[in-house]
Design an enzyme around this catalytic site. Structure first.
Site, mmCIF file in Angstrom:
data_model
loop_
_atom_site.group_PDB
_atom_site.id
_atom_site.type_symbol
_atom_site.label_atom_id
_atom_site.label_comp_id
_atom_site.label_asym_id
_atom_site.label_seq_id
_atom_site.Cartn_x
_atom_site.Cartn_y
_atom_site.Cartn_z
ATOM 1 N N ARG A 139 0.754 -1.171 0.110
ATOM 2 C CA ARG A 139 -0.146 -0.233 0.047
ATOM 3 C C ARG A 139 0.895 1.400 0.057
ATOM 4 O O ARG A 139 0.599 2.230 -0.429
ATOM 5 C CB ARG A 139 -0.947 0.122 1.348
ATOM 6 C CG ARG A 139 -2.033 -0.792 1.146
ATOM 7 C CD ARG A 139 -2.613 -1.020 2.640
ATOM 8 N NE ARG A 139 -3.221 0.216 3.152
ATOM 9 C CZ ARG A 139 -4.313 0.830 3.050
ATOM 10 N NH1 ARG A 139 -5.143 0.059 2.044
ATOM 11 N NH2 ARG A 139 -4.782 1.904 3.248
ATOM 12 N N ARG A 148 9.724 5.367 -3.146
ATOM 13 C CA ARG A 148 10.241 6.365 -4.445
ATOM 14 C C ARG A 148 11.581 6.750 -4.172
ATOM 15 O O ARG A 148 12.218 6.966 -2.978
ATOM 16 C CB ARG A 148 9.402 7.826 -4.099
ATOM 17 C CG ARG A 148 8.091 7.410 -4.528
ATOM 18 C CD ARG A 148 7.467 8.828 -4.544
ATOM 19 N NE ARG A 148 6.193 8.956 -4.555
ATOM 20 C CZ ARG A 148 5.265 9.266 -3.124
ATOM 21 N NH1 ARG A 148 6.157 9.824 -2.518
ATOM 22 N NH2 ARG A 148 4.170 9.159 -3.429
ATOM 23 N N ARG A 198 -9.322 -6.300 12.972
ATOM 24 C CA ARG A 198 -8.537 -5.339 14.092
ATOM 25 C C ARG A 198 -9.416 -4.106 14.355
ATOM 26 O O ARG A 198 -10.040 -3.615 13.531
ATOM 27 C CB ARG A 198 -7.075 -4.773 13.736
ATOM 28 C CG ARG A 198 -6.160 -5.820 13.243
ATOM 29 C CD ARG A 198 -5.762 -6.657 14.602
ATOM 30 N NE ARG A 198 -4.676 -5.756 15.339
ATOM 31 C CZ ARG A 198 -4.272 -6.387 16.639
ATOM 32 N NH1 ARG A 198 -4.586 -7.346 17.246
ATOM 33 N NH2 ARG A 198 -3.559 -5.677 17.305
ATOM 34 N N ARG A 208 0.492 5.434 16.833
ATOM 35 C CA ARG A 208 0.384 6.863 16.346
ATOM 36 C C ARG A 208 -0.116 7.853 17.263
ATOM 37 O O ARG A 208 -1.229 7.543 17.880
ATOM 38 C CB ARG A 208 0.230 6.823 14.763
ATOM 39 C CG ARG A 208 -1.367 6.566 14.491
ATOM 40 C CD ARG A 208 -1.380 6.456 13.052
ATOM 41 N NE ARG A 208 -2.779 5.734 12.644
ATOM 42 C CZ ARG A 208 -3.268 5.806 11.266
ATOM 43 N NH1 ARG A 208 -2.719 6.354 10.358
ATOM 44 N NH2 ARG A 208 -4.494 5.125 11.361
ATOM 45 N N GLU A 214 -3.527 6.502 19.260
ATOM 46 C CA GLU A 214 -4.028 5.305 18.633
ATOM 47 C C GLU A 214 -3.623 4.251 19.243
ATOM 48 O O GLU A 214 -2.202 3.880 19.147
ATOM 49 C CB GLU A 214 -4.147 5.433 17.210
ATOM 50 C CG GLU A 214 -4.800 4.294 16.421
ATOM 51 C CD GLU A 214 -4.716 4.507 15.144
ATOM 52 O OE1 GLU A 214 -4.817 5.736 14.465
ATOM 53 O OE2 GLU A 214 -4.790 3.343 14.430
ATOM 54 N N TYR A 227 -9.801 -4.706 2.484
ATOM 55 C CA TYR A 227 -9.135 -3.586 3.262
ATOM 56 C C TYR A 227 -9.195 -2.390 2.203
ATOM 57 O O TYR A 227 -8.166 -1.977 1.380
ATOM 58 C CB TYR A 227 -7.627 -3.914 3.205
ATOM 59 C CG TYR A 227 -6.849 -2.979 4.210
ATOM 60 C CD1 TYR A 227 -7.291 -1.767 4.566
ATOM 61 C CD2 TYR A 227 -5.351 -3.502 4.497
ATOM 62 C CE1 TYR A 227 -6.274 -0.883 5.454
ATOM 63 C CE2 TYR A 227 -4.537 -2.616 5.116
ATOM 64 C CZ TYR A 227 -4.886 -1.332 5.347
ATOM 65 O OH TYR A 227 -4.069 -0.444 5.987
ATOM 66 N N ASP A 273 -9.869 1.290 0.692
ATOM 67 C CA ASP A 273 -9.686 2.851 0.989
ATOM 68 C C ASP A 273 -10.881 3.418 0.858
ATOM 69 O O ASP A 273 -11.811 3.061 -0.077
ATOM 70 C CB ASP A 273 -8.563 3.510 0.288
ATOM 71 C CG ASP A 273 -7.204 3.080 0.622
ATOM 72 O OD1 ASP A 273 -6.881 2.815 1.936
ATOM 73 O OD2 ASP A 273 -6.161 3.220 0.123
HETATM 74 N N1 UDP Z 1 3.233 0.737 7.948
HETATM 75 C C1 UDP Z 1 4.718 0.634 8.827
HETATM 76 N N2 UDP Z 1 5.090 1.808 9.071
HETATM 77 C C2 UDP Z 1 4.661 2.911 9.284
HETATM 78 C C3 UDP Z 1 3.218 3.185 8.549
HETATM 79 C C4 UDP Z 1 2.818 1.682 7.920
HETATM 80 O O1 UDP Z 1 5.122 -0.331 8.666
HETATM 81 O O2 UDP Z 1 5.158 3.797 9.828
HETATM 82 C C5 UDP Z 1 3.006 -0.331 7.402
HETATM 83 C C6 UDP Z 1 1.894 -1.215 8.334
HETATM 84 O O3 UDP Z 1 2.216 -2.744 7.955
HETATM 85 C C7 UDP Z 1 0.533 -0.872 7.784
HETATM 86 C C8 UDP Z 1 0.908 -0.626 6.481
HETATM 87 O O4 UDP Z 1 2.097 -0.256 6.134
HETATM 88 O O5 UDP Z 1 -0.483 -1.902 8.127
HETATM 89 C C9 UDP Z 1 -0.246 0.270 5.520
HETATM 90 O O6 UDP Z 1 -0.457 1.534 6.151
HETATM 91 P P1 UDP Z 1 -1.408 2.556 5.854
HETATM 92 O O7 UDP Z 1 -1.093 3.628 6.371
HETATM 93 O O8 UDP Z 1 -1.901 2.335 4.490
HETATM 94 O O9 UDP Z 1 -2.716 1.961 6.995
HETATM 95 P P2 UDP Z 1 -4.117 2.602 7.189
HETATM 96 O O10 UDP Z 1 -4.031 4.028 6.543
HETATM 97 O O11 UDP Z 1 -5.107 1.959 6.370
HETATM 98 O O12 UDP Z 1 -4.100 2.815 8.637
#
Ligand code: UDP
Length: 371
Positions: free
Chosen positions: A170, A174, A247, A278, A304, A352, A354
């Protein structure tokens, strides 16, 4: 007179379908088990700040049709998501880009960063089988250890070796100096909040809150010709094959009498000791100002925490591993046999998704169903 459609659940899927059906002249009722509209995108205005009560929602899409559609209902600001990682006090940029590589290794050019990653991913010789292997093969071992492992294991409560590889895909990787978290043509936050957006989508549509479809299925089925169900698919079938895993997250919110707590909307804590995943500082989704351009003097933060879902919790993230996906397929088989009831959205499809994908799915379904 019977309703043409009863929509169960007032999140984005249900609201968009209800709008489309109403615009086609159908008689629609939406019921929602919670006491508010907008599902998990729900925002509440506190001290002039739109608080994302169920966690940060940043609208982003590559789909011009979806973007045009949603812009009919509200104006978006120019927010671009640029989260920051705090790993034991060290700060890194997300998503993985030249700023991240420079901070991690001191390298300056894309070629140097690529060389280091090549070196660090040598151990992965075959197609990545799980999240850990996928992460190491994308960004190397150091980034996996410091920025991914702790966060992912807190968020999912599972080892990175047991999680599907797609989850980490996801995030963009870059080799440019670009901190934009999303590879999306369009991005922003609705000015006035997501609740306002959904209120506008629902303009003129009958909505009943605090109504639990599953507690009174026979009655609700009797008042409409067709049902659009956006709740959890396993709950609909009374968990007869077992529960799908989700979850859930919860938040500890604080109003602080200071103007700036962390200098960014989202800071991820990627070490494994810190209990939260976070901290969200909501005012930065609106640039620290209210709609009249006044600078907001206070701030609101949400820590969170993530845990395994129990039946009394709100489900957030489907755990799309093999075991759960197979179980879902069994429920889907039953769902496909049901007459006049359609399952949609993150929970109805156990996907999952968006927000833009949910909308796309609702728009596609509505096109088929209503034409
Ligand atoms: N992820 C990570 N470190 C970070 C942020 C995200 O390893 O600092 C990984 C983690 O496995 C997460 C996935 O990237 O489940 C997808 O993150 P995303 O931000 O897409 O999750 P959401 O926005 O759905 O909470």
């Amino acid at each position: 007179m019977k309703y043409d459609y009863l929509v169960v659940g007032c999140g984005l899927y249900g609201s968009v379908f209800a709008r489309m059906a109403t615009d086609k002249g159908k008689k629609v009722l939406i019921i929602e088990k919670r006491n508010h509209i907008a599902g998990n995108a729900y925002t509440e205005k506190i001290e002039g700040i739109y608080v994302h009560k169920y966690g940060p929602h940043i609208f982003h899409t590559n789909n011009r049709q979806v973007w045009n559609y949603i812009n009919r209902f509200i104006e978006f600001n120019r927010y671009t998501n640029t989260p920051v990682v705090n790993y034991n006090g060290e700060i890194y940029s997300l998503p993985f880009n030249m700023f991240t590589f420079n901070k991690m290794w001191g390298c300056v050019t894309p070629d140097d960063a690529k060389k280091i990653i090549e070196q660090q991913k040598k151990q992965i010789k075959t197609e990545p089988k799980n999240l850990e292997e996928q992460a190491i093969s994308l960004v190397g071992k150091d980034i996996f250890e410091k920025l991914i492992k702790g966060y992912t294991e807190k968020q999912w409560g599972r080892s990175c070796k047991e999680l599907p590889a797609f989850i980490i895909k996801r995030l963009p990787v870059r080799f440019t100096y670009d901190n934009n978290y999303f590879n999306a043509l369009y991005q922003g936050i609705p000015i006035g909040g997501y609740t306002k957006l959904v209120e506008n989508i629902l303009d003129g549509i009958e909505v009943k809150l605090n109504e639990d479809y599953l507690k009174n299925k026979a009655y609700y089925n009797s008042i409409a010709n067709k049902i659009i169900y956006t709740g959890a698919i396993d709950a609909y079938f009374d968990y007869k094959f077992g529960t799908l895993q989700y979850r859930t997250v919860h938040f500890e919110n604080e109003i602080l009498d200071i103007p700036n707590f962390q200098g960014n909307a989202i800071v991820n804590y990627t070490d494994s000791q810190t209990k939260w995943t976070r901290i969200i500082e909501h005012k930065w989704f609106q640039f620290g100002k209210d709609e009249q351009d006044n600078v907001l003097s206070k701030t609101i933060i949400s820590r969170e925490f993530s845990k395994e879902w129990d039946r009394q919790d709100e489900p957030y993230y489907p755990v799309n591993d093999e075991k759960n996906n197979n179980l879902y397929l069994k429920y889907k088989e039953l769902a496909d046999k049901e007459k006049n009831i359609f399952f949609g959205g993150r929970l109805g499809e156990y996907k999952y998704y968006d927000m833009d994908k949910v909308m796309e799915s609702a728009l596609n379904f509505a096109e088929k169903e209503l034409n």
